[in-house]
Design a protein around this motif. Sequence first.
Motif, PDB file in Angstrom:
ATOM      1  N   THR A  33       0.811  -1.224   0.000  1.00 58.69           N
ATOM      2  CA  THR A  33       0.000   0.000   0.000  1.00 58.69           C
ATOM      3  C   THR A  33       0.844   1.273   0.000  1.00 58.69           C
ATOM      4  O   THR A  33       0.288   2.382   0.022  1.00 58.69           O
ATOM      5  N   SER A  34       2.161   1.145  -0.047  1.00 60.61           N
ATOM      6  CA  SER A  34       3.020   2.330  -0.063  1.00 60.61           C
ATOM      7  C   SER A  34       2.940   3.026  -1.421  1.00 60.61           C
ATOM      8  O   SER A  34       2.625   2.420  -2.446  1.00 60.61           O
ATOM      9  N   GLU A  43      -4.403  -4.005  -8.902  1.00 60.47           N
ATOM     10  CA  GLU A  43      -5.479  -4.803  -8.319  1.00 60.47           C
ATOM     11  C   GLU A  43      -5.087  -5.318  -6.927  1.00 60.47           C
ATOM     12  O   GLU A  43      -5.910  -5.331  -6.002  1.00 60.47           O
ATOM     13  N   LEU A  44      -3.819  -5.744  -6.816  1.00 57.71           N
ATOM     14  CA  LEU A  44      -3.335  -6.242  -5.521  1.00 57.71           C
ATOM     15  C   LEU A  44      -3.344  -5.125  -4.478  1.00 57.71           C
ATOM     16  O   LEU A  44      -3.747  -5.337  -3.328  1.00 57.71           O
ATOM     17  N   GLN A  45      -2.931  -3.929  -4.882  1.00 57.65           N
ATOM     18  CA  GLN A  45      -2.920  -2.800  -3.964  1.00 57.65           C
ATOM     19  C   GLN A  45      -4.337  -2.436  -3.534  1.00 57.65           C
ATOM     20  O   GLN A  45      -4.602  -2.184  -2.350  1.00 57.65           O
ATOM     21  N   ASP A  46      -5.261  -2.407  -4.496  1.00 59.57           N
ATOM     22  CA  ASP A  46      -6.662  -2.104  -4.158  1.00 59.57           C
ATOM     23  C   ASP A  46      -7.240  -3.152  -3.213  1.00 59.57           C
ATOM     24  O   ASP A  46      -8.017  -2.816  -2.302  1.00 59.57           O
ATOM     25  N   LYS A  47      -6.848  -4.418  -3.449  1.00 60.23           N
ATOM     26  CA  LYS A  47      -7.345  -5.503  -2.597  1.00 60.23           C
ATOM     27  C   LYS A  47      -6.870  -5.320  -1.156  1.00 60.23           C
ATOM     28  O   LYS A  47      -7.656  -5.462  -0.205  1.00 60.23           O
ATOM     29  N   LEU A  67      -9.028  -4.624   2.332  1.00 58.33           N
ATOM     30  CA  LEU A  67      -8.985  -5.485   3.518  1.00 58.33           C
ATOM     31  C   LEU A  67      -8.657  -4.688   4.781  1.00 58.33           C
ATOM     32  O   LEU A  67      -9.214  -4.923   5.847  1.00 58.33           O
ATOM     33  N   GLY A  68      -7.730  -3.753   4.649  1.00 62.66           N
ATOM     34  CA  GLY A  68      -7.359  -2.943   5.802  1.00 62.66           C
ATOM     35  C   GLY A  68      -6.218  -3.549   6.610  1.00 62.66           C
ATOM     36  O   GLY A  68      -5.657  -4.589   6.260  1.00 62.66           O
ATOM     37  N   LYS A  69      -5.894  -2.876   7.694  1.00 65.19           N
ATOM     38  CA  LYS A  69      -4.836  -3.322   8.587  1.00 65.19           C
ATOM     39  C   LYS A  69      -5.380  -4.348   9.570  1.00 65.19           C
ATOM     40  O   LYS A  69      -6.584  -4.548   9.683  1.00 65.19           O
TER      41      LYS A  69
END
Length: 329
Positions: free
Chosen positions: A183-184, A209-213, A217-219
């Motif tokens: 997410t950076s 797509e992986l970053q959006d996923k 999901l969140g922390k």
Amino acid sequence: MKHLLKILVALSALLPISAYAQHATGPDALIARMNEHGVFNKIEIAANIGTTGLGLEVASPMTEWAKLRAGVDWMPNFTVPMTFGMESYIDGKINDKFDKIQDLMRKISGMEIDKNIKMDSKPTMTIFRLLVDVYPFKANRHWHFTAGFFVGGNCVGKSINRMDEMPSLLALNMYDRIYQKITSDEFLDEIIDEPIFGNIYLDPEIAMELQDKMLELGKLGVHVGDYKDGKPYMMMPDKDGTVSAKAKVNRFRPYLGFGYGGALSADGKWQASFDAGVQFWGGVPKVVTHDGTVLNDLDNLRGKVGEYMDLMKLVPVYPTIDFRISYRF
């Protein structure tokens, strides 16, 4: 107050000796007069049990109306279980994505993240005591009043995760590193410029797509309580994969109390007594986690720790009750 108590104890021991010395003509005469008035002419060895744990003590009369006691107490090991829930969150708000994160970590690492993290809490008290008993009633030598102090470590209790929770906590740390990486802001540029393996580059669309996923999901963290502004405090494991907390008080703790005692044997050598009082340990114990968060400053503390914190707020002093059996030489 610390220095005042030390001075009072010293003076209470020296004043009667000084008074006897005025009438003495030499060391032998001084010792004779001290024995006549019962100053340090007997030794008591005692064992005690109570709210400070188990203890050993040595005592001796200072005057006809006062006795000096010194000893050490230690709390036997026992544990109290506690449980915290692991939850996912986005922008300081709890969401319901834990099951999806759990499934993701199972697929990419084979590691299982448990929903609940179990911890064991136990006391860690070993303290030295120096007390003076005063017997104010000449007609009744059973009752006494006590003043003095206890000295020990500032940590009186600690909590740490159980060993069987280590895989979950290590998996939590792994997920946290993956989340921060993906997410950076630099993630997409790094994927475009650098291969993920050999000469293989990750398709930028797949990376997005992986970053959006991950952002969806969140922390993930251990939800212990909430800050004053309503945001959750999510405790993360230390580098070694552990979570812990310590309850801290003052090292020096003045004491005031009273007691009742009497002889157990016909010759008076065996004695039993009951004491009750309070240690002034500096207010409500401060509970600090391994990351430096003070739990006293949080609201809505979860599980047993919330119950314990509510109880401690009602007891800013430590009730000290013990039963003692002694033998007089």
